[in-house]
Design an enzyme around this catalytic site. Structure first.
Site, mmCIF file in Angstrom:
data_model
loop_
_atom_site.group_PDB
_atom_site.id
_atom_site.type_symbol
_atom_site.label_atom_id
_atom_site.label_comp_id
_atom_site.label_asym_id
_atom_site.label_seq_id
_atom_site.Cartn_x
_atom_site.Cartn_y
_atom_site.Cartn_z
ATOM 1 C CG MET A 54 -1.962 11.626 -12.358
ATOM 2 S SD MET A 54 -2.476 10.408 -13.559
ATOM 3 C CE MET A 54 -3.746 11.314 -14.425
ATOM 4 C CB CYS A 80 6.401 12.548 -6.792
ATOM 5 S SG CYS A 80 7.261 12.236 -8.362
ATOM 6 C CG HIS A 116 -0.370 5.985 -4.304
ATOM 7 N ND1 HIS A 116 0.154 6.349 -5.519
ATOM 8 C CD2 HIS A 116 -0.617 4.665 -4.398
ATOM 9 C CE1 HIS A 116 0.226 5.287 -6.307
ATOM 10 N NE2 HIS A 116 -0.237 4.251 -5.628
ATOM 11 C CG ASN A 136 -4.086 8.061 -5.662
ATOM 12 O OD1 ASN A 136 -2.859 8.144 -5.692
ATOM 13 N ND2 ASN A 136 -4.799 7.942 -6.752
ATOM 14 N N GLY A 158 -4.780 2.404 -7.622
ATOM 15 C CA GLY A 158 -5.398 1.184 -8.125
ATOM 16 C C GLY A 158 -6.910 1.210 -8.210
ATOM 17 N N GLY A 217 -6.453 8.293 -10.743
ATOM 18 C CA GLY A 217 -5.258 8.732 -11.435
ATOM 19 C C GLY A 217 -5.160 8.140 -12.828
#
Length: 305
Positions: A1, A82, A153, A193, A195, A216
């Site tokens: 983000m 990330c 995620h 996290n 989708g 997100g």
């Protein structure tokens, strides 16, 4: 983000979803060495907010955690998810899933320095890591170091071969892998996290055992989803009032010299699935370019149906 979860966007999101824990965009810990107060200053009206940091050095992470606590942040989060090549070049982000002992050392240093929660955000795996044993081993290591919660995620990250945008979409989602991790870890908090783009989907995942969901990109694309989620927590939001309040905030920030684009761009997702969306987005785009003021945006918002 990164470039999305900035202070102005968080102000809007807080108005639409008072119960949520908000997260900052990821800030490299090295950037906090000089003037952390200026970089991290957070409007107290936005709290609770978690500071998300990219780091691989225990001392730097402990320093960032101390700054976060001193400035009123509710949580310090170490980003291990990330997939950006530039981030990986600094030795942090998703590549740290391959170095759980480094992550553990950062967590232990921060736990010694602060009393606020210290958490980790990760992927289910990176590159050729086994998503079953690799994630379990990573989770066990960070839990032993005192991690207070794990945000996962539900996609693998390919550090070689995919760019950051592709890493958000091309690796298949595997929510079931996160649910199995939660089942294995028992009472330890696991947040899912990836989708999640509807209130029903969020509710279904919580019903299947996870302790929370992190929204997100959906908060950017379909911003009023946040108000829908707030309603499920007993907090019904008058969206028109929330937008009016945010536009008052924009007027004050413009007068203080804030960039118009940063202020108005978070409103783009308010029009999703609404009649009049095109005209609204055009007005917001003009405001981003300093060709419209908050009053014009308010008129356009009132026409949404």
């Amino acid at each position: 983000m990164m470039r999305y979860s900035h202070t102005h966007a968080r102000h809007l999101w807080r108005l639409l979803c008072p119960p949520a824990l908000l997260y900052t965009e990821m800030i490299p810990a090295a950037a906090l060495a000089g003037t952390p107060a200026k970089r991290l200053l957070c409007d107290p009206r936005q709290q609770p907010v978690a500071l998300q940091v990219g780091c691989r050095e225990p001392g730097q992470f402990a320093h960032a955690a101390g700054c976060a606590e001193q400035l009123g942040y509710a949580e310090i989060n170490l980003n291990c998810g990330c997939p950006s090549p530039r981030v990986a070049g600094g030795g942090f982000g998703a590549c740290l899933m391959g170095e759980p002992q480094t992550v553990a050392a950062c967590l232990a240093a921060a736990k010694d320095a602060v009393s606020i929660p210290v958490t980790v955000k990760c992927r289910i795996a990176i590159d050729d890591m086994d998503a079953q044993t690799g994630l379990d081993q990573f989770a066990d290591c960070v839990l032993a170091a005192g991690c207070d919660a794990l945000i996962v995620h539900a996609r693998r990250a390919w550090l070689a071969g995919l760019n950051p945008k592709e890493n958000r979409t091309r690796p298949p989602l595997d929510h079931d892998r996160v649910l199995r991790l939660k089942q294995r870890l028992g009472s330890f908090p696991v947040i899912i996290n990836g989708g999640i783009d509807s209130q029903q989907q969020a509710a279904d995942l919580i019903g299947r055992g996870v302790d929370g969901v992190m929204i997100g990109r959906a908060a950017v694309r379909r911003t009023l989803l946040l108000a829908e989620i707030a309603a499920t927590r007993g907090c019904r939001i008058d969206v028109a009032d929330a937008i009016a309040s945010y536009l008052d905030y924009c007027a004050g920030q413009l007068a203080a010299g804030a960039a118009a684009r940063m202020l108005f761009a978070p409103l783009m997702g308010v029009a999703a699935c609404k009649q009049g969306a095109r005209a609204f987005r055009q007005t917001v785009a003009k405001a981003c370019a300093n060709r419209a003021d908050p009053k014009e945006v308010a008129v356009a918002a009132a026409s949404l149906a």
